[in-house]
Scaffold this active site. Structure first.
Site, PDB file in Angstrom:
ATOM      1  N   LYS A   1       0.794  -1.164   0.127  1.00 15.41           N
ATOM      2  CA  LYS A   1      -0.185  -0.047  -0.323  1.00 15.41           C
ATOM      3  C   LYS A   1       0.977   1.531  -0.430  1.00 15.41           C
ATOM      4  CE  LYS A   1      -2.964  -2.376   3.476  1.00 15.41           C
ATOM      5  NZ  LYS A   1      -3.229  -2.500   4.843  1.00 15.41           N
ATOM      6  N   VAL A   2      -0.027   2.276  -0.112  1.00  8.11           N
ATOM      7  CA  VAL A   2       0.382   3.319  -0.094  1.00  8.11           C
ATOM      8  C   VAL A   2      -0.282   4.643   0.501  1.00  8.11           C
ATOM      9  CG1 VAL A   2       1.960   5.529  -1.320  1.00  8.11           C
ATOM     10  CG2 VAL A   2       1.848   3.735  -2.161  1.00  8.11           C
TER      11      VAL A   2
ATOM     12  N   ASP B   1      10.794   0.618 -16.836  1.00 10.54           N
ATOM     13  CA  ASP B   1       9.286   0.163 -16.623  1.00 10.54           C
ATOM     14  C   ASP B   1       8.302   1.576 -15.986  1.00 10.54           C
ATOM     15  OD1 ASP B   1       7.142  -1.060 -16.017  1.00 10.54           O
ATOM     16  OD2 ASP B   1       7.113  -0.798 -13.511  1.00 10.54           O
TER      17      ASP B   1
ATOM     18  N   LYS C   1       5.376   3.963   1.476  1.00  8.34           N
ATOM     19  CA  LYS C   1       5.065   3.103   0.989  1.00  8.34           C
ATOM     20  C   LYS C   1       5.206   2.019   1.402  1.00  8.34           C
ATOM     21  CE  LYS C   1       6.529   0.902  -3.742  1.00  8.34           C
ATOM     22  NZ  LYS C   1       7.040   0.815  -4.846  1.00  8.34           N
TER      23      LYS C   1
END
Lengths: 383, 512
Positions: free
Chosen positions: B134-135, B267, B150
Site C-alpha cells: 500500500k501507499v 518500467d 510505501k
C-alpha cells in the site's frame, strides 16, 4: 581577512550546532561587529547559509540586516554583520522571561506583592503597544520591499528581528527566503515546503503547512508577522506547549490566535484561550488581566492572522492601517522607547544577577561603560 | 444499533491496525467508557446546582483524560475547567433538555482508534494500492512536511512475486543514489519485525520465520496524482499538446539523469509517473530497474568470467561483469509491463550484449509508448491476450497514428517506436526534435485538471472539510487535548468561520 577581527565573546550557537555567533572588534577601525562563523565540516546541508549570503547580497534596504562581508577562512564561512546591541527580540523576550522566573522564585520566598506589580510594569514597558508599533512598521517596510522583489521571507520570527543601539530595527535571517521568480518565470504561487525549518515551524502560515495544490504566496509572511506580534505582545508564543501536530490542527481549523488582554478573560472566549494555552499558570492570567490593548492594535493583529490567505491583508494595506498612522511616522524606536527597553533590560539583568533592589553605585558603573545605551542615545539620535 | 455499527466501522478498517483489539458491541456497552460518562454526567448535573464547587478531582481527571501536571497550578486549572463544563452543559441542555444521557458523539468512537506512528511519521489515509503493497499518506512530526509512505509486506511479497524482496532492496539502493527534481526522493526507510536493517541480506526465508509480518516502510515525496489518473479525468481522454509536452520534457530530463548514472528504469508508464502539488513530474517505482553502473553490487558479480577485456572501453560506464555474464541466465534487465515491452526483449534468441550496450533505448521505447498514450489516449499495441500483444509488438506492421496528431509528433513517435534498437532515437535526438522544442498553444478548455476534489475541500475553510482525510489521524492524536476545544468552540468563532467559508465559495464561483 579573519586577522582583522578580534573575537570578543560568543553570543550564541545556532542551527544544528555548527554556526557560532561572536561579537568581534575590527582591528582596523576599532568598531564592533557581529561575526557569524559556520563550520563547513559539521554542516550537513550548506544550502541555508549559501542562500542567506546570496539573497542578502542581492537586496539592500534600510530595515534589512546588511551583510557587510563574507569570506572563507580555512573550513569556515565568516559572515560579518553590523553590531547589534540589543540582539534579537528573542533575546529581549528571554531576558524578560528569565527575570520573570527569577522574580517568581523570590516572590515565593518573600511573598512581596509590591514586587509583582513592579515586575509586571517592567514587562509591560518592554514590549508594550507603543514600542511594538515601530518594530512592526520597520518589519513591514522590509517585507514590502522584499515582496516587491517577489521574495518570500518565510521565517519572520522574533529571532530574526534585531534592534541596534539607536533603536533601528532590522529584519535578518534570509536563509529560508525563496523567490517567486523561477527560471525566468514569475510564479503566482509556490509549493515548496521548507522542511529544514524545524525550529520555526510554529511561525509558518497555515497555507504553507497545508502543502496542497493551492500553495502559498507573499501573504504567508504576514501571518508569520502576526504570530510574531502576538508573541511580542503576549510575552509567550500562542502555541507554547503544544505538540507540533496539535499546532498544525489548531492553525488549520481550530483556535484563532490573537492578542491576550483583559477583554479575552471576561468573555466566553476565555475558554478557548485557556484550554489552548497548555502551560497555564495563574501568574500569566494575572498578567493578562492587567494588560489592555487598543482596538486598533487588536484589529491590526486580527487582519494579520486571518487563516484564509485570500482575506489576509497585504503589506501595503497594513502599512496604511490606522494603527500605523496613530503615531507620527518613525522608522525606528524613539529615544524614549529605547531608553525604556534598555533600562528595563539593564535592570532585568541586574536583578537576575543580584536579586536585590537596584543599587545606585551599580547603575552608575554600567552607565560609565562606553557601550551603554543610556549615555549614547543622545549622541546617536539625529532627530 | 447504530452506535454499534459505528463502533464496528472503525474497527474493521484494515489489517494494519493489529494493535487494536477486536471488541464486541457487548464489550463496548460493558466497558467503563459508557458508565463513566453517565456517572460523569450525573456528577455534573448535581454539582451544577451546588455552584459546582466540589468535583472529585480524581474522577474528573480520569474522565477527561487529562495529564495534569502535579504542580501548584492545579487548582486554578480546575476552576477554569469547571466553568467550561458549565458552559457546555448549558448548550447540551438547550439541545436535549430532559435526557440524562449524553449525546453520543462519533468523535468518541474515533478516539478509540489509535493513531499510528512509525519512526517519526504519523500514518494517514490510504493513497493507493500496488502489487508490492500500500501507499499511504503520512506526516513528518518533526517538521510537519507531508510525505507518502510505501508499506511493503515482505512476507507477502516474497510469496507472491519471484525475486520480490530482492527487488525491493534493489529499489531502495537505487533510490538512495538519486537526487533530481524529476525523480522521486527517498527520505528514509524503516523496517519493522525483521532483522535490523544493517545486516539484511537477500534471504527472504529469514524474514518469514518471524511471527509478525515483517514490514518495510519507505518514506518518499508526496504526490497528488499520477499521469494515468490524470488521463482518465481529461476531457478528451487525452492530454493536449501543451500538457503532454510539459510533462514529456520533465520525463526526458529525469530519464537523462537516470541514464547518466547508468541506471535503466525499465518500467516507464503513465502509472509510474506521479505529479506533485507544484505540477512537477516525478518518476517512481524503481523495483525492476537495473543498475548497470561500474560499481553496482548485484549478486551476479560473484561468478565472474572476464573474457572480453579489450571491449571494455566501448561500453562506457557499464559494468564489465554484466557483459561477461551474458548467457548465464543472470541477465540484469527484467520483463516489464506487457504493453510497454520493447521488441528486442521479446526476441527468443536475445542478443544480450547488444541490449546492454544500448540499454537506454529500452526506456526510449517505453517512453514512446507512454507519449503515444498521453497524446492519443490509446495504447499503440492492444490485444485480447498477452500473446496477441507480443505478436503485435514483434511484427513489422507500422504503428497507426490518429488523424489529430500533427506532423512533428508523428515523426517523434515513429522515431521512438522504431523496432530496430540501433535505429531507434536516442534521448539526444529526442531533445533535438521539433515537437519537443516547440512552444505549444495553451488551450484551457481541453486541459486535464489536477484532482478537483482535493482543491475544493481544501480551498474552503470549513472546519469539517478542511481537516479532511489527511488530518483525521491528527485529530485522533490530539483528541485528548482537543476534546474541550472541539466542544467549546463558541458560537461566534464558528459562525465567523462559516461566513468566511461562504465568502470563499462566492469568490470561487465568481472566479469560475
Amino acid at each position: 581577512m579573519a586577522k582583522n577581527f578580534q573575537l570578543v565573546h560568543k553570543i550564541c550557537t545556532t542551527r544544528c550546532q555548527s554556526t557560532n555567533v561572536f561579537t568581534a572588534v575590527s582591528l582596523t577601525n576599532r568598531e564592533y561587529y557581529t561575526v557569524k562563523i559556520t563550520d563547513l565540516d559539521d554542516l550537513t546541508d550548506p544550502q541555508v547559509i549559501l542562500n542567506e549570503i546570496s539573497r542578502t547580497r542581492h537586496i539592500r534596504h534600510n530595515n534589512i540586516l546588511p551583510l557587510l562581508n563574507s569570506f572563507v577562512q580555512e573550513s569556515q564561512i565568516w559572515c560579518i554583520y553590523p553590531h547589534i546591541y540589543y540582539g534579537s527580540c528573542r533575546d529581549i523576550l528571554n531576558a524578560i522571561q528569565a527575570y520573570y522566573t527569577a522574580n517568581s522564585d523570590q516572590n515565593l520566598n518573600t511573598n512581596n506583592n509590591n514586587n509583582i506589580d513592579r515586575a509586571d510594569e517592567q514587562i509591560r514597558l518592554c514590549f508594550n503597544e507603543q514600542s511594538i508599533q515601530p518594530i512592526v512598521r520597520s518589519i513591514l517596510l522590509a517585507l514590502d520591499y522584499l515582496h516587491s522583489k517577489h521574495i518570500i521571507h518565510r521565517c519572520v520570527c522574533p529571532e530574526n528581528i534585531y534592534i541596534n543601539q539607536s533603536g533601528h530595527v532590522y529584519l535578518g535571517g534570509m536563509g529560508y527566503a525563496i523567490s517567486l521568480i523561477d527560471n525566468g518565470f514569475l510564479n503566482k504561487r509556490l509549493h515548496e515546503y521548507p522542511s529544514k525549518i524545524d525550529n520555526y515551524v510554529n511561525y509558518l502560515s497555515p497555507e504553507i503547512l497545508q502543502q496542497n495544490l493551492i500553495g502559498y504566496n507573499t501573504k504567508s509572511d504576514i501571518y508569520s508577522l502576526g504570530v510574531t506580534i502576538c508573541e511580542l505582545a503576549n510575552g509567550i508564543h500562542p502555541f507554547i506547549g503544544c505538540e507540533k501536530t496539535q499546532m498544525l490542527f489548531e492553525k488549520l481549523v481550530g483556535y484563532d490566535i490573537g492578542l491576550w488582554d483583559r477583554s479575552i478573560l471576561t468573555t466566553e472566549s476565555k475558554n478557548i484561550f485557556v484550554s489552548v494555552c497548555a502551560s497555564e499558570n495563574p501568574k500569566v492570567i494575572a498578567q493578562i488581566q492587567r494588560r489592555c490593548f487598543s482596538e486598533k492594535f487588536r484589529n491590526f493583529v486580527d487582519l494579520c492572522v486571518v487563516k484564509n490567505h485570500e482575506f489576509r491583508a497585504n503589506c501595503h494595506q497594513l502599512l496604511h492601517h490606522t494603527y500605523m498612522k496613530k503615531m507620527k511616522l518613525q522608522s525606528c524606536l524613539s529615544t524614549f522607547q529605547i531608553s525604556i527597553i534598555s533600562e528595563g533590560l539593564v535592570e532585568l539583568q541586574k536583578k537576575i544577577k543580584n536579586k536585590t533592589i537596584q543599587n545606585q553605585s551599580d547603575f552608575s558603573q554600567i552607565v560609565q561603560k562606553p557601550t551603554t545605551p543610556s549615555k549614547n542615545i543622545n549622541s546617536w539620535n539625529f532627530d | 444499533m447504530l452506535k454499534q455499527k459505528q463502533a464496528q466501522f472503525y474497527y474493521d478498517d484494515d489489517d494494519d491496525e493489529q494493535d487494536t483489539e477486536e471488541r464486541t458491541p457487548d464489550d463496548i456497552m460493558n466497558s467503563d467508557f459508557f458508565n463513566d460518562d453517565i456517572y460523569d454526567y450525573k456528577e455534573r448535573f448535581f454539582n451544577r446546582n451546588n455552584n459546582h464547587q466540589e468535583i472529585p478531582e480524581g474522577d474528573l481527571a480520569q474522565d477527561e483524560e487529562y495529564d495534569l501536571d502535579e504542580n501548584t497550578d492545579e487548582n486554578v486549572n480546575f476552576q477554569f475547567q469547571n466553568e467550561e463544563e458549565d458552559y457546555d452543559e448549558n448548550n447540551d441542555n438547550l439541545i436535549n433538555k430532559e435526557t440524562f444521557f449524553k449525546r453520543v458523539d462519533s468523535m468518541e468512537f474515533v478516539k478509540q482508534k489509535q493513531p499510528k506512528v512509525i519512526d517519526k511519521y504519523l500514518i494517514g489515509e490510504l493513497l493507493g494500492d500496488g502489487s508490492y503493497g500500500k501507499v499511504k499518506e503520512c506526516l513528518d512530526m518533526e517538521n510537519l512536511s507531508r510525505r507518502a509512505v510505501k508499506i511493503i509486506n515482505l512476507k507477502m511479497v516474497a510469496r507472491k512475486i519471484p525475486k520480490g524482496v530482492q527487488n525491493v532492496r534493489k529499489e531502495i539502493k537505487i533510490m538512495k543514489k538519486l537526487n533530481h527534481k524529476n525523480l522521486i526522493k527517498l527520505y528514509s526507510t524503516f523496517e519493522k519485525g525483521s532483522q535490523p536493517p544493517n545486516n539484511h541480506t537477500d534471504h527472504p526465508s529469514q524474514c518469514i520465520n518471524l511471527e509478525k509480518p515483517p514490514k518495510l516502510y519507505i518514506f518518499m515525496d508526496y504526490c497528488i496524482t499520477s499521469l494515468e489518473k490524470l488521463l482518465k479525468t481529461a476531457p478528451l481522454q487525452r492530454l493536449t499538446n501543451f500538457q503532454a509536452n510539459y510533462y514529456f520534457k520533465q520525463l526526458i530530463e529525469g530519464l537523462e539523469y537516470l541514464h547518466s548514472l547508468n541506471i535503466i528504469h525499465n518500467d516507464i508508464k503513465p502509472g509510474n509517473l506521479l505529479i506533485t502539488c507544484d505540477d512537477t513530474l516525478k518518476i517512481c517505482d524503481f523495483s525492476i530497474s537495473a543498475d548497470l553502473g561500474m560499481f553496482s553490487e548485484e549478486e551476479y558479480i560473484k561468478d565472474k568470467k572476464i573474457e572480453q577485456e579489450e571491449d571494455e572501453e566501448n561500453f562506457d560506464g557499464i559494468n564489465p561483469n554484466l557483459l561477461a555474464n551474458s548467457g548465464t541466465g543472470k541477465f540484469p534487465i527484467q520483463q516489464c509491463t506487457p504493453m510497454f515491452q520493447c521488441p528486442e526483449m521479446l526476441d527468443e534468441n536475445i542478443d544480450e550484449i547488444l541490449i546492454l550496450k544500448n540499454a537506454p533505448k529500452i526506456d526510449v521505447w517505453s517512453t514512446g509508448v507512454t507519449l503515444y498514450q498521453l497524446t492519443t489516449g490509446n495504447l499503440p499495441f492492444q490485444g485480447q491476450t498477452l500473446h496477441q500483444i507480443f505478436e503485435l509488438i514483434r511484427s513489422e506492421i507500422p504503428i497507426e497514428m490518429p488523424e489529430f496528431c500533427d506532423k512533428n509528433l508523428k515523426a517523434l513517435l515513429n522515431g521512438m517506436l522504431t523496432r530496430d534498437i540501433m535505429k531507434r532515437w536516442s534521448i539526444h535526438e529526442i531533445r533535438e526534435c521539433e515537437w519537443f522544442k516547440k512552444k505549444h498553444p495553451l488551450v484551457k478548455e481541453e486541459m486535464a485538471p489536477l484532482p478537483q476534489e482535493a482543491k475544493m475541500s481544501e480551498a474552503n475553510d470549513q472546519p469539517n472539510l478542511s481537516s479532511d482525510k489527511f488530518y483525521s489521524a491528527e485529530e485522533d492524536i490530539n483528541i485528548k487535548q482537543n476534546e474541550v476545544i472541539q466542544t467549546h468552540i463558541n458560537q461566534e468563532s464558528t459562525s465567523r468561520v462559516l461566513t468566511q467559508a461562504t465568502k470563499a465559495k462566492k469568490t470561487n464561483c465568481s472566479m469560475m
